[in-house]
Design an enzyme around this catalytic site. Structure first.
Site, PDB file in Angstrom:
ATOM      1  N   GLU A   6     -18.994  32.009   0.476  1.00 44.15           N
ATOM      2  CA  GLU A   6     -18.932  31.094  -0.672  1.00 44.15           C
ATOM      3  C   GLU A   6     -19.544  31.693  -1.949  1.00 44.15           C
ATOM      4  OE1 GLU A   6     -18.995  26.763   1.549  1.00 44.15           O
ATOM      5  OE2 GLU A   6     -20.843  27.929   1.596  1.00 44.15           O
TER       6      GLU A   6
ATOM      7  N   GLU B  26     -24.373  20.230   2.470  1.00 45.07           N
ATOM      8  CA  GLU B  26     -25.480  20.590   1.562  1.00 45.07           C
ATOM      9  C   GLU B  26     -25.539  19.782   0.260  1.00 45.07           C
ATOM     10  OE1 GLU B  26     -23.193  23.039   2.501  1.00 45.07           O
ATOM     11  OE2 GLU B  26     -24.355  23.734   4.229  1.00 45.07           O
TER      12      GLU B  26
ATOM     13  N   ASP C 264     -10.360  21.901   5.481  1.00 46.61           N
ATOM     14  CA  ASP C 264      -9.858  21.195   6.668  1.00 46.61           C
ATOM     15  C   ASP C 264      -9.827  19.701   6.370  1.00 46.61           C
ATOM     16  OD1 ASP C 264     -12.981  21.916   7.145  1.00 46.61           O
ATOM     17  OD2 ASP C 264     -12.544  19.899   7.848  1.00 46.61           O
TER      18      ASP C 264
HETATM   19  N1  ADE Z   1     -17.423  22.026   5.539  1.00 42.40           N
HETATM   20  C1  ADE Z   1     -16.109  22.301   5.619  1.00 42.40           C
HETATM   21  N2  ADE Z   1     -15.479  21.432   6.401  1.00 42.40           N
HETATM   22  C2  ADE Z   1     -16.418  20.579   6.864  1.00 42.40           C
HETATM   23  C3  ADE Z   1     -16.395  19.478   7.743  1.00 42.40           C
HETATM   24  N3  ADE Z   1     -15.253  19.076   8.309  1.00 42.40           N
HETATM   25  N4  ADE Z   1     -17.561  18.834   7.994  1.00 42.40           N
HETATM   26  C4  ADE Z   1     -18.708  19.244   7.441  1.00 42.40           C
HETATM   27  N5  ADE Z   1     -18.792  20.295   6.601  1.00 42.40           N
HETATM   28  C5  ADE Z   1     -17.655  20.950   6.319  1.00 42.40           C
END
Ligand code: ADE
Length: 236
Positions: free
Chosen positions: A14, A180, A203
């Site tokens: 990142e 975060e 996702d």
């Molecule tokens: N960061 C990226 N995808 C996530 C998810 N599904 N849950 C928590 N943090 C994430």
């Protein structure tokens, strides 16, 4: 006063592209974190990989504020999509951030409410949100993707089940979930330091979460970083 923008990402993927773009860069290690100072397209920035989760993120934010005297904070990274219509590789800019895993309902508090604090939902800086929208509109990497301004919910949990997704939605209806942002927002709020969170969706935070995440992690992280790069010079 000249801006000094602190940029936080939890994972190397990142922050690595942004770090590679710095000129006049130098490093300082504090509490095991490597703070890279330099100029990003002419603006003073300090970029740091905080590590994953709320405590790492909050400690890192506090160091940026106390030791590096940053004037603004941007959190960049990836997230799981929650808002209806939001797709993988779309973006969220935070309007506010809270903890979806703060639960003291046994004592009559609302889920997400932090007991004995006047604020549990930390508002992002309006000028930084405006800068993000302006930057997004002219970002060629973002063409074909959309940007939603909305709430970000954080917790020490990777959300990868439809059941958990629905319960978080019922609790606080966020645009996306990650691990975060609200901790950074919380620390920034207590220090009266303006912040914004930028996240690109890796996702859908559902049962396909892990596999979709693996596939999109790097692309989404780089898209978020590209937007952050473009925001930095637009902060008033
Ligand atoms: N960061 C990226 N995808 C996530 C998810 N599904 N849950 C928590 N943090 C994430």
């Amino acid at each position: 006063m000249q801006n000094r923008v602190g940029i936080i990402g939890a994972m190397d993927v990142e922050v690595k592209t942004l770090k590679s773009l710095l000129t006049e860069s130098s490093e300082k290690v504090l509490m095991g974190l490597t703070f890279v100072q330099g100029k990003l397209d002419g603006t003073d920035v300090i970029i740091v990989q905080s590590g994953i989760g709320k405590v790492n993120a909050a400690l890192c934010t506090q160091l940026l504020i106390l030791e590096f005297k940053v004037t603004h904070i941007i959190n960049t990274g990836i997230a799981g999509a929650m808002a209806h219509g939001l797709k993988v590789l779309d973006f969220v800019v935070s309007t506010d951030a809270l903890y979806h895993d703060m639960d003291v309902t046994g004592f009559g508090y609302k889920v997400t409410q932090i007991p004995q604090m006047e604020c549990s939902d930390f508002p992002a800086d309006k000028a930084m949100i405006a800068a993000a929208k302006e930057a997004f509109d002219s970002l060629k990497e973002a063409q074909g993707h959309s940007l939603v301004a909305g709430r970000i919910a954080s917790g020490d949990q990777f959300v990868s089940s439809k059941t958990v997704k629905e319960s978080i939605r019922a609790a606080c209806d966020p645009a996306c979930v990650e691990m975060e942002g609200a901790a950074i927002a919380h620390a920034a709020y207590l220090n009266k330091t303006p912040f914004v969170i930028i996240r690109c969706m890796s996702d859908m935070a559902d049962d396909s979460g892990e596999s979709t995440y693996d596939f999109n992690e790097e692309t989404a992280a780089n898209l978020s970083a590209a937007l952050v790069r473009s925001i930095v010079g637009k902060i008033q």
